[in-house]
Every structure is written in C-alpha cells, then in structure tokens.
Design an enzyme around this catalytic site. Structure first.
Site, PDB file in Angstrom:
ATOM      1  N   GLU A  38      25.488  26.041  20.828  1.00 24.36           N
ATOM      2  CA  GLU A  38      25.983  24.797  20.251  1.00 24.36           C
ATOM      3  C   GLU A  38      26.689  25.193  18.953  1.00 24.36           C
ATOM      4  OE1 GLU A  38      22.897  21.939  19.507  1.00 24.36           O
ATOM      5  OE2 GLU A  38      24.299  20.543  18.551  1.00 24.36           O
ATOM      6  N   ARG A 263      11.578  33.012  23.301  1.00 24.24           N
ATOM      7  CA  ARG A 263      12.588  33.296  22.289  1.00 24.24           C
ATOM      8  C   ARG A 263      12.142  34.460  21.412  1.00 24.24           C
ATOM      9  NH1 ARG A 263      14.496  28.779  19.625  1.00 24.24           N
ATOM     10  NH2 ARG A 263      14.721  29.860  17.662  1.00 24.24           N
ATOM     11  N   LYS A 273      18.781  27.566  13.083  1.00 23.13           N
ATOM     12  CA  LYS A 273      20.056  27.307  12.421  1.00 23.13           C
ATOM     13  C   LYS A 273      19.894  26.296  11.295  1.00 23.13           C
ATOM     14  CE  LYS A 273      22.221  26.947  16.470  1.00 23.13           C
ATOM     15  NZ  LYS A 273      23.231  26.698  17.501  1.00 23.13           N
TER      16      LYS A 273
HETATM   17  P1  ATP Z   1      18.325  27.188  16.779  1.00 23.34           P
HETATM   18  O1  ATP Z   1      16.917  26.914  17.162  1.00 23.34           O
HETATM   19  O2  ATP Z   1      18.493  28.332  15.867  1.00 23.34           O
HETATM   20  O3  ATP Z   1      19.082  25.979  16.327  1.00 23.34           O
HETATM   21  P2  ATP Z   1      19.395  26.788  19.350  1.00 23.34           P
HETATM   22  O4  ATP Z   1      18.566  27.160  20.515  1.00 23.34           O
HETATM   23  O5  ATP Z   1      19.478  25.352  19.057  1.00 23.34           O
HETATM   24  O6  ATP Z   1      18.995  27.675  18.127  1.00 23.34           O
HETATM   25  P3  ATP Z   1      21.853  27.200  20.680  1.00 23.34           P
HETATM   26  O7  ATP Z   1      23.185  27.293  20.092  1.00 23.34           O
HETATM   27  O8  ATP Z   1      21.528  26.027  21.519  1.00 23.34           O
HETATM   28  O9  ATP Z   1      20.847  27.324  19.489  1.00 23.34           O
HETATM   29  O10 ATP Z   1      21.491  28.535  21.452  1.00 23.34           O
HETATM   30  C1  ATP Z   1      22.339  29.189  22.329  1.00 23.34           C
HETATM   31  C2  ATP Z   1      21.523  30.050  23.235  1.00 23.34           C
HETATM   32  O11 ATP Z   1      20.783  30.996  22.487  1.00 23.34           O
HETATM   33  C3  ATP Z   1      20.523  29.240  24.026  1.00 23.34           C
HETATM   34  O12 ATP Z   1      20.562  29.655  25.371  1.00 23.34           O
HETATM   35  C4  ATP Z   1      19.204  29.561  23.399  1.00 23.34           C
HETATM   36  O13 ATP Z   1      18.177  29.491  24.333  1.00 23.34           O
HETATM   37  C5  ATP Z   1      19.432  30.973  22.873  1.00 23.34           C
HETATM   38  N1  ATP Z   1      18.584  31.252  21.716  1.00 23.34           N
HETATM   39  C6  ATP Z   1      18.525  30.565  20.559  1.00 23.34           C
HETATM   40  N2  ATP Z   1      17.589  31.069  19.736  1.00 23.34           N
HETATM   41  C7  ATP Z   1      17.044  32.130  20.385  1.00 23.34           C
HETATM   42  C8  ATP Z   1      16.022  33.070  20.083  1.00 23.34           C
HETATM   43  N3  ATP Z   1      15.352  33.038  18.920  1.00 23.34           N
HETATM   44  N4  ATP Z   1      15.724  34.013  20.993  1.00 23.34           N
HETATM   45  C9  ATP Z   1      16.389  34.064  22.161  1.00 23.34           C
HETATM   46  N5  ATP Z   1      17.348  33.216  22.520  1.00 23.34           N
HETATM   47  C10 ATP Z   1      17.685  32.243  21.657  1.00 23.34           C
HETATM   48 MG    MG Z   2      19.925  24.414  21.307  1.00 24.24          MG
END
Ligand code: ATP
Ligand code: MG
Length: 574
Positions: A38, A263, A273
C-alpha cells in the site's frame, strides 16, 4: 539470484505447497506471485522479506512476480511513496518487467462485480453509520443483529448503489455490504463492508470515483485478475481468507490460493509504517532514509548491500508462528559479506597526536605498504605515508594502564600497523588534565611492523599521518531503541520512551588515511579495528566528506550463539 548460503537447502512449507500444486498440475504448474504494497509509507525490512520471498519464489520456479500497488484508500496514498517503493524493489535486485499494476486500475471492474453481487442477492446497501454497523456486528460470543436495510430489494440496492457512485450522497450516508452470515464465528464474515463513500480525490483516478472499495473487496479480486496462483501474505490475513474465497466463488472467477506466513519482527526495531511515520514527523530521526531507520532506503544509506538483505531473508526462512528475529543476524549477514569484499583502510575517529621525537625532521617521504584486503589478494596493496607526527585513537593510550591493557602507556612499546614499533616516553596534558599529546620514539629497524631481533609486542594500533590526513565527519550509529521489544512499555508509557538517546554519535574531528580522499560513493571500507564505513549519500561532499558506520566489527550474534551452545553443552555435561 546467486546468494551463496552456507545453510543446506531445505524445503519450507510454502515451497511444499507449490511443489504439491505443480505435481498435481494445478494451474498447469504455473507459479505467479505478487508483492502488493500500500503506497502509504516507505518500505521497511519486513517488506524486504516479503519482496525476497515473492520474487524469489517466482525466480526459483521459473514463474513471474508482479508489483501491485494496493491503492484503494485515497486519503493516505502519495506518489512519493510509489516512487520510493519502485526504487527500493529495484535496489533489492528484483524486476517486475512489464508487470506494474495498481488496484485502482481495477476500480471499474470491481464496481461491475459489486453490481453482480447485488443482482445475485449477495450484497446490499446499508444506510446505517459505520458506528451502528460496528455495534450490530455482535461479539465473538454473541451473533450480530441484522441491519434494518438487510432485506432491501435488488432493485432498490442497485438504484442506491448507482446513486452512491454518482455522488448524490455525503460521506458515510450509505455503504455496500456483502450478505453473508451475521452469526459466523469469523467476524470478518459478518456482512463486511465492501464499498464506502469517500468524496476524496485519488492519486491516480482523480475525481472519477467518490466510492472506494474496501481492501477486502479489492485484494482477492486483484489477485484473480492478474492470475496470481499463490497469494502470499502475513498471518493477520488468515481470518480474511474465507471472505476472499467467498467473493471469488460468488463471482465465479479465477481462484488464487492464499498462503499466510509469520511477519518478520526484529529486535530493537519497529516495523509498522504508522510508527515509522511518527518517528519522521516528530523529528526523532532525520527522515525516512535516516541510517538508523529500518527502512530499505535507511539501510541503503547506512551502507547495507542488497545481497546481505536477500541472504538474511532467505536464512531466516518462513514459518507459521510469530516470533522475533535478532537484529544481530541481519548485521552478521552484512558483516560476513563485507569481510570478504571491503577494502581495509586506517582512520582515527577520536584523534590523539603522537610526536615521534627521534624521527628525522627532514626525512624523505616514507611510504609503507598496506594490504587492501587480506581476504582477497587481488585487491592488491596501497602506500600509506608515515611522518613525524601521527594520530592514534585516544583510547589506545592510558596513563596508568592495567596489566591486561596491551596498547600504549608510559614506557610501553606497541606496533603501528604496517609501520614501526614505538615506545611512549612522555605525554602532555592540558589545563583540565586531558592528555593532548604523546611523545614516543620509534625503532627504524622495525619498518614494516616486525622486529629483526624477534622482540614481540602485544598491541597493534592503527594510525594516520597528521600532515597527510583527510579530515572527515564520521557518524556512528547504535540501536534506535534501548529495548529488545520497543513496544514493551510499562502502563501509561509510550513506545517512544524506548528510543535510544545515544543512537547517533557524530565525530567531527576524524582523521583518515589519504587514500580515503578518493573513497567511492556506494563502496564500503573496513576502517581497521573500527568497523565498516561508507560515504553518506546525502550529506557528503568532496570538500567535507561524511562517513557512516555501517556496522561494527564485533560479531555479537555469533558470540551470543557460542555462549548459548556452551551453556547447552555445560548442561549436558552437568
Ligand atoms: P505495516 O504494518 O508496516 O503498515 P503493511 O502490511 O500494512 O505494513 P503493506 O504495504 O500492506 O504494509 O505490505 C505489503 C506486503 O508486505 C504485504 O504482503 C505484507 O504482508 C508484507 N509485509 C508487511 N510487513 C511485513 C513484515 N514485517 N514481514 C513480512 N512481510 C510483511
Ligand atoms: Mg497492509
């Protein structure tokens, strides 16, 4: 990608699923993954793991991996983030070729599918507020209550939904909900919201839409549109899988398979983020690419290499259980690589002047040969100038040294790396009692660093000639947080209370050996005895070089492992 790993290859549970699918001829053996960020912030090390996993699996199985921006939420998304994400994925070494997509490209298709679900009696317009809807959802132990609008006719739903799209209503006046099961033990299935009214422009579609699909109504179908075979995501989406499958089944479209993994969490690190944004906005760090940040751009500026991050991602593997990985493992992955590749140099971070009293005033230039990299003979040698006045580190001298201190003290002899043995016979203090200068003699017979008479010294110090030194600023970084788990705070506390006030030390008076005047941007150097360093890509100039310490030399991870092993062995014996 050729990231040499010392570990023997084992098949993880995702590979097992893929292998089985391929053996069964599912999707004709095709493997197509995607990385779906995102664009509401910069990517962090957790995303790096996901990138390596998705692109890595595609590579491994001769498949494809898409980059897709999940930009369904108009309020939070910015073009700056889109650009940075592309840069970071490329830097990590991956290529989406011509497969760059945006969920917003699918808005029309998603709208049409929403209409289809309404026509099938599988979706309805609810005119309750989000607050009311939340209250009516019930709890884990109590089923939800149907909205008074749940039994609206198809015709009425179609009319209202179209008018929602046409901008006839204010934000929040209506939502579109899936008609599933208000008693489902899975809260996600209790008639989730599919669309909401948001009179806000979108970074790509502008003012075209005033209704936007929820992430849950967009994600699975986006995967389906792109023909994603294995949709890999983190564990928190496990509960959403039945919903994605429900939409896919009701719509009768291509069905990707969602696979969840734990994760990545790192000690001394936050990977959210929202929290990283807070650190930036409140000025706790100097931007998203501050070298202390766990963002990909932060690591890049700090001097991390893409290959060390890829190796780390691979070695930490994928699991079904949430855990925490030691930050030292990432550091060690880098250290192992830099030990092989980084050229050695000498630099003094906290200089103390040494005058070699018996060194001739009018000596010819005295160039000493230094090995660039003992791990790689091809890197050759360089010449380092010696002179009557040199610098050593302040903490390499003690006025009153204990027995185990093998460095310099009054009357003690040490080796200067690649140069001579010197013996200290005097020191000068300023009015505050600080030692500001040492007086030493050198032994010309020890040139190159060995005594012909076989005499031994225990200490070897790095040094830099005063008149030849390149002046620089050096930034030394430590963990951004003092606690292994930064989110572990006492009642009433704040996670930011755990910020490490000493995460950055700026040394403004560093003296570097002259060859570092030609240091290359983007290249790492080992400063002997001090760690690995690189030029700062943002602040360094030819006139005023600035170096970042990428990582220290100390191998705290390996040491810790050894300690644990010893402990185990001790237990066995005892
Ligand atoms: P955040 O929790 O930091 O806001 P998010 O999951 O909302 O992260 P996205 O932009 O939706 O951020 O993530 C893109 C991809 O990265 C998704 O498939 C998510 O599952 C993966 N991802 C995000 N954080 C991690 C992590 N700590 N370890 C592994 N994969 C991750
Ligand atoms: Mg997300």
């Amino acid at each position: 990608m050729d990231d040499t790993s010392d570990k023997k290859p084992s098949v993880n549970f995702i590979e097992e699923i893929i292998n089985t699918d391929r053996a069964n001829g599912k999707h004709d053996g095709r493997v197509h993954t995607r990385f779906p960020p995102e664009p509401n912030g910069y990517l962090h090390i957790g995303h790096a793991k996901s990138i390596c996993l998705n692109f890595g699996l595609a590579e491994q199985y001769g498949g494809k991996c898409n980059l897709r921006f999940d930009d369904t939420n108009p309020a939070k998304e910015e073009t700056e983030y889109v650009d940075s994400i592309m840069e970071d994925v490329r830097w990590l070494g991956f290529d989406w070729e011509d497969r760059l997509f945006y969920a917003s490209d699918y808005f029309q298709q998603l709208y049409d599918w929403a209409v289809q679900l309404i026509e099938q009696g599988d979706a309805y317009v609810d005119s309750c507020s989000l607050e009311e809807i939340r209250e009516m959802r019930g709890t884990v132990t109590k089923p939800g209550t149907p909205s008074p609008h749940r039994e609206r006719s198809v015709a009425e739903n179609l009319d209202l939904f179209e008018r929602m799209k046409n901008g006839e209503f204010k934000d929040g006046a209506h939502v579109l909900r899936a008609k599933i099961d208000l008693a489902s033990p899975n809260m996600t299935m209790r008639d989730p919201v599919m669309y909401r009214i948001l009179n806000a422009p979108h970074h790509r579609t502008g003012d075209t839409w005033c209704i936007y699909p929820m992430y849950d109504f967009a994600h699975g179908q986006s995967d389906s549109i792109e023909g994603i075979t294995h949709s890999i995501c983190t564990l928190e989406f496990e509960n959403h899988r039945p919903l994605y499958d429900w939409f896919i089944q009701k719509l009768g479209i291509f069905a990707p398979q969602q696979i969840e993994f734990a994760r990545l969490n790192l000690t001394y690190t936050v990977t959210s983020k929202r929290k990283l944004l807070e650190l930036v906005q409140e000025g706790h760090v100097h931007g998203w690419d501050d070298p202390r940040m766990p963002t990909i751009c932060g690591f890049r500026r700090r001097g991390y290499t893409p290959s060390s991050i890829r190796k780390f991602s691979k070695e930490t593997g994928v699991t079904k259980f949430n855990g925490v990985t030691d930050l030292a493992r990432l550091e060690n992955s880098l250290r192992e690589e830099l030990n092989k590749t980084a050229e050695r140099r000498m630099a003094v971070l906290n200089p103390l002047k040494v005058v070699i009293t018996n060194y001739p005033e009018d000596a010819d230039e005295d160039l000493l040969e230094a090995v660039n990299n003992p791990e790689n003979p091809d890197d050759g040698v360089r010449q380092v100038p010696f002179a009557k006045e040199i610098y050593i580190e302040q903490d390499d001298f003690m006025e009153d040294p204990p027995k185990k201190f093998f460095r310099l003290g009054p009357g003690r002899e040490v080796r200067l790396r690649y140069a001579y043995f010197i013996t200290c016979h005097d020191f000068v203090k300023d009015d505050d009692g600080n030692i500001v200068e040492l007086h030493c003699t050198y032994d010309p017979a020890t040139r190159g660093g060995d005594a012909p008479d076989g005499r031994k010294v225990k200490g070897t110090l790095h040094w830099v000639s005063a008149e030849h030194a390149v002046e620089a600023e050096v930034r030394v970084y430590d963990h951004l947080f003092t606690e292994e788990d930064p989110n572990d705070v006492p009642e009433g506390g704040d996670w930011k209370d755990n910020l490490n006030p000493e995460s950055l030390t700026v040394l403004t008076d560093a003296k570097l050996e002259p060859s570092l005047g030609d240091a290359e941007m983007g290249k790492n150097y080992q400063f002997e005895r001090l760690g690995y360093f690189c030029l700062d890509s943002k602040d360094s100039t030819a006139e005023a070089p600035v170096f970042n310490r990428t990582v220290s030399l100390k191998d705290s991870w390996a040491r810790k492992q050894k300690q644990q092993q010893n402990k185990k062995q001790g237990k066995k014996k005892g």
